[in-house]
Motif scaffolding. Sequence first.
Motif, PDB file in Angstrom:
ATOM      1  N   VAL A  63       4.054   5.858  -4.551  1.00 49.41           N
ATOM      2  CA  VAL A  63       2.920   5.339  -5.311  1.00 49.41           C
ATOM      3  C   VAL A  63       3.403   4.485  -6.482  1.00 49.41           C
ATOM      4  O   VAL A  63       4.434   4.770  -7.103  1.00 49.41           O
ATOM      5  N   GLN A  64       2.640   3.473  -6.803  1.00 50.50           N
ATOM      6  CA  GLN A  64       2.946   2.587  -7.920  1.00 50.50           C
ATOM      7  C   GLN A  64       2.586   3.271  -9.237  1.00 50.50           C
ATOM      8  O   GLN A  64       1.458   3.171  -9.726  1.00 50.50           O
ATOM      9  N   THR A  65       3.547   4.007  -9.803  1.00 53.09           N
ATOM     10  CA  THR A  65       3.358   4.713 -11.072  1.00 53.09           C
ATOM     11  C   THR A  65       4.588   4.496 -11.953  1.00 53.09           C
ATOM     12  O   THR A  65       5.567   3.862 -11.545  1.00 53.09           O
ATOM     13  N   GLY A 104      -0.848   7.880 -14.472  1.00 46.63           N
ATOM     14  CA  GLY A 104      -0.457   7.881 -13.070  1.00 46.63           C
ATOM     15  C   GLY A 104      -1.425   8.605 -12.160  1.00 46.63           C
ATOM     16  O   GLY A 104      -2.646   8.458 -12.264  1.00 46.63           O
ATOM     17  N   LEU A 105      -0.865   9.388 -11.255  1.00 47.00           N
ATOM     18  CA  LEU A 105      -1.685  10.129 -10.301  1.00 47.00           C
ATOM     19  C   LEU A 105      -2.653  11.078 -10.994  1.00 47.00           C
ATOM     20  O   LEU A 105      -3.804  11.201 -10.588  1.00 47.00           O
ATOM     21  N   GLY A 106      -2.183  11.751 -12.030  1.00 47.08           N
ATOM     22  CA  GLY A 106      -3.049  12.707 -12.725  1.00 47.08           C
ATOM     23  C   GLY A 106      -4.289  12.052 -13.270  1.00 47.08           C
ATOM     24  O   GLY A 106      -5.411  12.567 -13.125  1.00 47.08           O
ATOM     25  N   LEU A 107      -4.125  10.902 -13.897  1.00 47.45           N
ATOM     26  CA  LEU A 107      -5.268  10.171 -14.446  1.00 47.45           C
ATOM     27  C   LEU A 107      -6.166   9.672 -13.316  1.00 47.45           C
ATOM     28  O   LEU A 107      -7.396   9.670 -13.436  1.00 47.45           O
ATOM     29  N   GLY A 108      -5.552   9.277 -12.206  1.00 45.98           N
ATOM     30  CA  GLY A 108      -6.332   8.881 -11.043  1.00 45.98           C
ATOM     31  C   GLY A 108      -7.182  10.020 -10.514  1.00 45.98           C
ATOM     32  O   GLY A 108      -8.344   9.820 -10.130  1.00 45.98           O
ATOM     33  N   PHE A 109      -6.626  11.227 -10.506  1.00 47.21           N
ATOM     34  CA  PHE A 109      -7.389  12.408 -10.087  1.00 47.21           C
ATOM     35  C   PHE A 109      -8.575  12.651 -11.017  1.00 47.21           C
ATOM     36  O   PHE A 109      -9.670  13.002 -10.576  1.00 47.21           O
ATOM     37  N   VAL A 110      -8.340  12.499 -12.320  1.00 48.72           N
ATOM     38  CA  VAL A 110      -9.415  12.706 -13.293  1.00 48.72           C
ATOM     39  C   VAL A 110     -10.582  11.770 -12.992  1.00 48.72           C
ATOM     40  O   VAL A 110     -11.745  12.196 -12.894  1.00 48.72           O
ATOM     41  N   ARG A 111     -10.289  10.503 -12.829  1.00 46.71           N
ATOM     42  CA  ARG A 111     -11.345   9.515 -12.587  1.00 46.71           C
ATOM     43  C   ARG A 111     -12.059   9.783 -11.258  1.00 46.71           C
ATOM     44  O   ARG A 111     -13.284   9.672 -11.165  1.00 46.71           O
ATOM     45  N   THR A 166       7.929   5.591 -10.430  1.00 41.46           N
ATOM     46  CA  THR A 166       8.571   4.697  -9.466  1.00 41.46           C
ATOM     47  C   THR A 166       8.789   3.297 -10.046  1.00 41.46           C
ATOM     48  O   THR A 166       9.102   2.361  -9.300  1.00 41.46           O
ATOM     49  N   ASN A 167       8.621   3.182 -11.358  1.00 45.72           N
ATOM     50  CA  ASN A 167       8.706   1.866 -12.015  1.00 45.72           C
ATOM     51  C   ASN A 167       7.755   0.858 -11.359  1.00 45.72           C
ATOM     52  O   ASN A 167       8.041  -0.332 -11.277  1.00 45.72           O
ATOM     53  N   ASN A 168       6.619   1.394 -10.894  1.00 46.74           N
ATOM     54  CA  ASN A 168       5.572   0.583 -10.253  1.00 46.74           C
ATOM     55  C   ASN A 168       6.077  -0.196  -9.040  1.00 46.74           C
ATOM     56  O   ASN A 168       5.586  -1.283  -8.731  1.00 46.74           O
ATOM     57  N   THR A 169       7.051   0.379  -8.347  1.00 49.48           N
ATOM     58  CA  THR A 169       7.608  -0.278  -7.157  1.00 49.48           C
ATOM     59  C   THR A 169       7.097   0.357  -5.865  1.00 49.48           C
ATOM     60  O   THR A 169       7.619   0.080  -4.796  1.00 49.48           O
ATOM     61  N   GLY A 170       6.115   1.226  -5.963  1.00 46.16           N
ATOM     62  CA  GLY A 170       5.631   1.942  -4.791  1.00 46.16           C
ATOM     63  C   GLY A 170       4.961   1.051  -3.760  1.00 46.16           C
ATOM     64  O   GLY A 170       4.668  -0.124  -4.005  1.00 46.16           O
ATOM     65  N   LEU A 171       4.695   1.636  -2.595  1.00 48.27           N
ATOM     66  CA  LEU A 171       4.076   0.909  -1.481  1.00 48.27           C
ATOM     67  C   LEU A 171       2.554   0.980  -1.497  1.00 48.27           C
ATOM     68  O   LEU A 171       1.895   0.167  -0.856  1.00 48.27           O
ATOM     69  N   ILE A 172       1.996   1.980  -2.205  1.00 47.56           N
ATOM     70  CA  ILE A 172       0.547   2.127  -2.273  1.00 47.56           C
ATOM     71  C   ILE A 172       0.135   2.309  -3.726  1.00 47.56           C
ATOM     72  O   ILE A 172       0.945   2.694  -4.579  1.00 47.56           O
ATOM     73  N   ASP A 173      -1.141   2.025  -4.016  1.00 48.38           N
ATOM     74  CA  ASP A 173      -1.616   2.197  -5.388  1.00 48.38           C
ATOM     75  C   ASP A 173      -2.173   3.608  -5.586  1.00 48.38           C
ATOM     76  O   ASP A 173      -2.318   4.384  -4.634  1.00 48.38           O
ATOM     77  N   VAL A 174      -2.470   3.921  -6.828  1.00 45.45           N
ATOM     78  CA  VAL A 174      -2.931   5.265  -7.192  1.00 45.45           C
ATOM     79  C   VAL A 174      -4.226   5.614  -6.468  1.00 45.45           C
ATOM     80  O   VAL A 174      -4.381   6.726  -5.955  1.00 45.45           O
TER      81      VAL A 174
END
Length: 225
Positions: free
Chosen positions: A180-182, A12-19, A185-193
């Motif tokens: 966020v789509q994570t 999710g967000l954490g992995l997005g931060f790493v990248r 949120t069962n990937n139901t968010g309005l924005i991506d990571v």
Amino acid sequence: MRNVLITGANRGLGLGFVRHCLDRGDKVWACYRDDAGGLTQIDHPDCTALRWDVARSLEPSEEAKLPAAINLLINNAGIYGSKGGGQSLENVSEQEMLEVFRIDTVAPLRVVQQLLPRLKKGHAVIANMSSKMGSSSDNGSGGVYAYRAAKSALCIVSRSLAVDLAEDQIRVVCLHPGWVQTDMTNNTGLIDVDTSVSGLFRVVENVDDYPPGAFVAYDGALVPY
């Protein structure tokens, strides 16, 4: 190049931060509880994976991998708690309240306590991941007692940290990532990571433009407590 430590970094967000941090040229210490998840797909000389259940102290063998100074701490690890009405007025339990509070409020504070000498040496920025659901002003639907209360309390913890650590040139900000789509949120968010992470990093980079311990959304807007 900065030394960055990220909790809850395996998805999710954490992995997005790493990248995002690696793409920026930072050195990253990416923490996970028991399953490295997406971190197993990252093969980068500047990424060190650490096994750290933030509800407990970091084991000495893992602590030995840390740098002497940390420039940015992203307290991202957290839990939502029960879904499907489990946190309604009728159903929420004392155990549920305490467990979510332990992970979402107490654990980020304990992470700061354990890393404090390294954060002071790095004149760090501490970014605590909250949620707009922790804003009493924004709460028009009620319910979700444990998660709302814990994320609200994290805002207060962030403000106290900002006051107490100002003399050490440590800045603190509390963040709202958006819907966020994570997995949470069962990937139901309005924005991506990527959209969320990019926006949050703009906030972190401009932390001095905000009041100490401010609650700020990924789009740079202040969130009322």
